[in-house]
Design a protein around this motif. Structure first.
Motif, PDB file in Angstrom:
ATOM      1  N   GLU A 519       0.857  -1.354   0.004  1.00 63.56           N
ATOM      2  CA  GLU A 519       0.085  -0.001   0.002  1.00 63.56           C
ATOM      3  C   GLU A 519       0.970   0.993   0.244  1.00 63.56           C
ATOM      4  OE1 GLU A 519      -3.434   0.714   2.260  1.00 63.56           O
ATOM      5  OE2 GLU A 519      -4.264  -1.333   2.242  1.00 63.56           O
ATOM      6  N   ARG A 565      -3.152  -3.830   8.202  1.00 65.42           N
ATOM      7  CA  ARG A 565      -3.971  -4.079   7.083  1.00 65.42           C
ATOM      8  C   ARG A 565      -3.983  -3.340   6.290  1.00 65.42           C
ATOM      9  NH1 ARG A 565      -6.002  -9.607   6.689  1.00 65.42           N
ATOM     10  NH2 ARG A 565      -5.829 -10.627   8.728  1.00 65.42           N
ATOM     11  N   THR A 566      -4.434  -1.916   6.616  1.00 66.86           N
ATOM     12  CA  THR A 566      -4.719  -1.068   5.637  1.00 66.86           C
ATOM     13  C   THR A 566      -4.410   0.402   6.179  1.00 66.86           C
ATOM     14  OG1 THR A 566      -6.117   0.028   3.672  1.00 66.86           O
ATOM     15  CG2 THR A 566      -7.127  -0.507   5.963  1.00 66.86           C
ATOM     16  N   ALA A 568      -4.792   5.092   6.011  1.00 65.81           N
ATOM     17  CA  ALA A 568      -5.358   6.103   5.220  1.00 65.81           C
ATOM     18  C   ALA A 568      -4.858   7.618   5.993  1.00 65.81           C
ATOM     19  CB  ALA A 568      -6.802   6.293   5.519  1.00 65.81           C
ATOM     20  N   SER A 614     -10.215  -3.453   5.302  1.00 62.43           N
ATOM     21  CA  SER A 614      -9.537  -4.046   4.489  1.00 62.43           C
ATOM     22  C   SER A 614      -9.142  -2.735   3.645  1.00 62.43           C
ATOM     23  CB  SER A 614     -10.168  -5.095   3.410  1.00 62.43           C
ATOM     24  OG  SER A 614     -11.540  -4.791   3.320  1.00 62.43           O
ATOM     25  N   SER A 615     -10.088  -1.597   3.728  1.00 67.64           N
ATOM     26  CA  SER A 615      -9.619  -0.521   3.054  1.00 67.64           C
ATOM     27  C   SER A 615     -10.310   0.934   3.966  1.00 67.64           C
ATOM     28  CB  SER A 615     -10.173  -0.449   1.727  1.00 67.64           C
ATOM     29  OG  SER A 615     -11.695  -0.547   1.509  1.00 67.64           O
ATOM     30  N   LEU A 617     -11.131   5.369   4.311  1.00 65.32           N
ATOM     31  CA  LEU A 617     -10.794   6.573   3.595  1.00 65.32           C
ATOM     32  C   LEU A 617     -11.592   7.722   4.440  1.00 65.32           C
ATOM     33  CD1 LEU A 617     -10.444   7.978   0.652  1.00 65.32           C
ATOM     34  CD2 LEU A 617     -12.885   7.585   0.436  1.00 65.32           C
ATOM     35  N   SER A 662     -14.462  -3.073  -1.531  1.00 68.46           N
ATOM     36  CA  SER A 662     -13.230  -2.973  -1.705  1.00 68.46           C
ATOM     37  C   SER A 662     -12.673  -1.630  -1.797  1.00 68.46           C
ATOM     38  CB  SER A 662     -12.729  -3.823  -2.947  1.00 68.46           C
ATOM     39  OG  SER A 662     -13.375  -3.494  -4.146  1.00 68.46           O
ATOM     40  N   GLY A 663     -12.677  -0.885  -2.968  1.00 68.33           N
ATOM     41  CA  GLY A 663     -12.259   0.401  -3.153  1.00 68.33           C
ATOM     42  C   GLY A 663     -13.432   1.387  -2.883  1.00 68.33           C
ATOM     43  N   ASP A 718     -10.711  -0.992  -8.197  1.00 71.98           N
ATOM     44  CA  ASP A 718     -10.317   0.247  -7.644  1.00 71.98           C
ATOM     45  C   ASP A 718     -11.351   1.537  -8.232  1.00 71.98           C
ATOM     46  OD1 ASP A 718      -9.292   2.130  -5.810  1.00 71.98           O
ATOM     47  OD2 ASP A 718      -7.564   2.263  -6.809  1.00 71.98           O
ATOM     48  N   ASP A 759      -5.000  -1.197  -9.582  1.00 78.12           N
ATOM     49  CA  ASP A 759      -5.040   0.021  -9.079  1.00 78.12           C
ATOM     50  C   ASP A 759      -5.184   1.032  -9.813  1.00 78.12           C
ATOM     51  OD1 ASP A 759      -4.804   0.968  -6.013  1.00 78.12           O
ATOM     52  OD2 ASP A 759      -3.225   2.221  -6.987  1.00 78.12           O
TER      53      ASP A 759
END
Length: 813
Positions: A519, A565-566, A568, A614-615, A617, A662-663, A718, A759
């Motif tokens: 990432e 994991r992820t 931001a 998992s994502s 924002l 996901s995205g 994505d 991506d």
């Protein structure tokens, strides 16, 4: 029967508009010598038909090409064009980049040959460049800054800061980077802020008392000599002399008016201050003060009564003023003129506004348009055409419905962009003006953090430009047959971008980064790059140089909690969030303070979760962190504190979804966001409730409730949102397409761009896309067409080992 104000009609006068613009398409005059013996006919009918061209320091102008009849052997201008502009001796085209502000004056452009000449007159001026938009609310004790790209009007959060209390009014200096605000503290105070380009938030340098009133108004002299504060309930007028850098020099001159001054405006003749007086219906009127050489009102003002009509909005340009009034079941805009220094209303030239109450008026600096905010049952913005030779306002079409109660509006320094605050949305609406007639085109909405009851545009010495410094692609080396878990073979590839066509070119050798740089995030200002190496449980911070190259000498590596994991970033790039947990440890979110100089991370707090993101924002205001758990099918909004840390005491609203989210990508309004569902083969829009964090699926043209199926063979991988259009883009595995969806108009399209895409990244001005192809292990750039559809570039993709993430470093300077 509705009645109008009983006022003496004004004598129409021809006024020169002091417009910061280039007005073209003017008539020409020709001259030929009676003794012409050359046998060559003189040129004629010289015109420049490129409509209105607004000029800003440091921003190249669109070439201004003339039309002329006959042969031309020489071109000349009188006086000389502003520094940075030139006229081509072969074509007469005016082009260049203005280098300094100039006063409004007329330039005579002459085309000649041995037989004679023809000329056209161009009124021309150059404005200091727009740098920041400042917004403040009545209820929330904070002010926000947005850095604005001078070419497109795109804005990015640049900081927010506390003001001790809500704002009463806000205004900016016309020529230097200074803003003034009346803050509703006890007692109320005038704050003076010098807005510096090298820090995130304005620097407060002064505060002054302004008496005690419930209603205040602010105005700055057009020459920057003085600042006026009206205190309606106290019947006072506070006048502060200003230094050339915008500082308040001395204690104010306080005038007792006995007229309840409400709305102040300086006439552009630099000789008069006009106040719209409030109080009650018996005192509604106008007061016209004469100014001394320092911009300070002197003597007794001239009074004009409004016969019971309440003044609600006031603006000025040249010798003309426009007053928004309400009363007797009518709402109107009343033109006024300063004739020999006397204020003369024109009761016959008013414009009826129907049921819309005038809230605010702004005049385009080019002098082409007047825009009024209308309240009432149907909030709207109404544009009128300003006529040069008359006080009358021309027709302009139907009002533009806003759908939410507006409260303030402001043009940028050249009149190209218009910003409107929508208090009901806690957001800002952006418009671009048509250069030919000043008509408005929506550029969408963007969310504010604390409301936007007041707006001000701050200029600076240089324009802001959002440009791509560099493009970085992570290479997942451990996935190759020659590597394996624990093998330090990860890479970051460095590319430069051609700003004209979006082509990528290798700018430096790849940099080894850990085992698996899976990432990557880029700081909002483009100065830092963060890499998450999941197998090594480490987080890298690297500086991005002005040349777009990574500085490995200053890199730092942080050991993460178990099972990362992820990650931001918050909108300002001051806090990084890391999600951990799953098979090896409990799920949690960790917040790290970011050193803005070199990117070092310091833990400032953690919060346990009952989902494993998992994502993630951040919403555009930094109030909420939206997380998606692909395994459990959950969306959650994690509350954040004002400083960006995680709110550990407030619950986490959740929404169960299906299909493996996901995205994710937020729209500009900060409420609606879009999620790509790989296993369900669709993209869906959701709504985030700003005050509570509640998540919902709603139906609307704003994108909430929007859904599109991508096909059984196409997994959306994505997703990104265009900076100002209502377009979303998504990459598809299986078919190798990039799809574009216009959720406002219900249209979509696809472009074949590879084999199995992964991506996706979008450039800051929304002109280019960068995409990873997971199948042929490559990265390439695509141009976005005028219809929003991606267009393949002609150059071959860059084939790497096993690319995973592509990120663009964006500089806002």
């Amino acid at each position: 029967m509705a009645q109008g104000p009983h006022l003496s009609p004004a004598v129409p006068t021809m006024n020169r508009l002091i417009a910061i613009s280039l007005l073209v398409g003017l008539s020409a005059c020709s001259n030929s010598s009676d003794g012409n013996s050359s046998g060559i006919a003189a040129p004629s009918d010289l015109t420049y038909w490129d409509a209105t061209l607004s000029l800003m320091i440091g921003v190249p102008i669109a070439p201004l090409t003339p039309s002329v009849e006959g042969e031309v052997s020489a071109w000349s201008t009188q006086p000389q064009l502003p520094t940075g502009l030139s006229i081509d001796q072969g074509t007469g085209t005016i082009s260049g980049t203005p280098a300094g502000a100039t006063e409004f004056q007329e330039y005579t452009i002459t085309a000649s040959n041995p037989g004679g000449s023809t000329s056209a007159v161009l009124p021309l001026g150059v404005a200091p460049p727009l740098r920041h938009l400042i917004a403040g609310g009545d209820a929330m004790a904070s002010v926000e800054m947005f850095r604005v790209d001078a070419r497109t009007g795109i804005a990015a959060h640049d900081g927010w800061f506390d003001t001790e209390a809500g704002l009463k009014d806000l205004i900016s200096h016309p020529s230097v980077s200074v803003a003034y605000a009346v803050v509703n503290s006890n007692p109320p105070e005038l704050y003076v802020y010098h807005v510096r380009a090298d820090v995130i938030a304005p620097v407060r340098v002064q505060s002054w008392d302004v008496g005690n009133s419930d209603s205040y108004g602010l105005a700055v002299d057009t020459n920057g000599r003085s600042l006026v504060v009206t205190a309606e309930d106290a019947d006072e007028l506070w006048v502060y002399p200003l230094a050339s850098d915008g500082r308040v020099l001395t204690e104010p001159t306080i005038l007792t008016t006995e007229d309840a001054p409400r709305l102040p405006v300086f006439a552009h003749d630099a000789a008069h201050l006009v106040l719209a007086d409030g109080g009650d219906s018996a005192s509604y009127g106008l007061s016209n003060y004469t100014l001394d050489s320092g911009g300070i009102p002197t003597g007794n003002p001239q009074h004009t009564m409004l016969n019971g009509f309440e003044p609600r909005a006031l603006a000025a340009i040249g010798h003309r003023l426009f007053l928004g009034i309400s009363g007797f079941n009518v709402n109107r805009i009343l033109p006024l003129d300063l004739v020999d220094g006397n204020l003369v209303p024109d009761g016959s030239g008013w414009k009826d506004l129907g049921d819309g109450q005038p809230i605010a008026i702004a005049i385009q600096p080019t002098g082409r348009s007047l825009v009024a905010l209308l309240g009432g049952a149907q909030p709207a913005v109404q544009r009128f055409v300003l006529l040069k030779d008359s006080l009358d306002l021309g027709a302009s079409g139907d009002p533009f419905s806003l759908g939410s109660a507006p409260s303030a509006l402001t043009y940028d320094s050249t009149g190209r962009f218009l910003f409107i605050s929508a208090a009901g949305l806690d957001g800002l609406l952006a418009f671009e003006t048509d250069p030919s007639d000043g008509s408005l085109f929506s550029r969408g909405a963007f969310r504010t953090r604390s409301g936007a009851d007041h707006l001000a545009v701050v200029v600076g010495p240089n324009p802001v430009e959002a440009t791509v410094r560099g493009v970085f692609v992570s290479d997942k080396g451990r996935m190759l047959s020659v590597g394996g878990p624990g093998i330090a073979d990860g890479m970051i590839h460095q590319f430069g971008m051609d700003p004209t066509n979006g082509q990528l070119a290798t700018s430096a050798l790849p940099i080894p980064v850990g085992n698996d740089p899976s990432e990557a995030l880029v700081h909002p200002r483009g100065s830092l790059l963060f890499i998450l190496d999941i197998p090594a449980q480490s987080l890298w911070s690297m500086e991005v140089g002005e040349d777009g190259l990574l500085d490995t000498a200053q890199a730092s590596v942080l050991s993460t909690p178990i099972d990362p994991r992820t990650m931001a970033l918050n909108p300002l790039g001051t806090v990084l969030y890391l999600a951990t947990g799953g098979a090896q440890g409990p799920a949690a979110i960790h917040a790290y303070d970011i050193n803005q100089d070199h990117g070092a991370l310091s833990l400032i707090g953690s919060k346990d979760l009952d989902l494993t993101p998992s994502s993630m924002l951040s919403d555009p205001t930094g109030h909420w962190l939206v997380a998606a758990d692909a395994s459990s099918g959950l969306l959650a909004s994690i509350p954040l504190n004002l400083d960006g840390s995680v709110d550990s005491s407030t619950g986490v609203p959740q929404l169960t979804v299906t299909g493996g989210p996901s995205g994710m990508a937020f729209s500009r309004n900060g409420q609606d966001f879009f999620v790509a569902f790989k296993s369900a083969h669709l993209i869906r829009g959701y709504r985030l409730q700003a005050s509570t964090g509640m998540l919902s699926l709603k139906s609307g043209s704003d994108g909430s409730g929007y859904e599109i199926e991508t096909g059984i063979l196409s997994e959306p991988y994505d997703i990104v949102h265009h900076p100002f259009e209502t377009w979303i883009f998504a990459t598809l595995g299986g078919t190798g397409d990039v799809i574009q969806c216009d959720y406002a108009n219900g249209t979509s399209g696809a472009t074949a761009a590879g084999i199995s895409l992964g991506d996706l990244e979008i450039s800051p001005l929304g002109r280019f896309l960068f995409v990873v192809d997971n199948d042929d292990r490559s990265v390439s750039g695509l141009r976005i067409g005028v219809d929003g559809l991606p267009v393949l570039q002609t150059s071959a993709p860059h084939v790497l080992d096993n690319p995973v993430v592509v990120r663009a470093s964006v500089s806002w300077e």
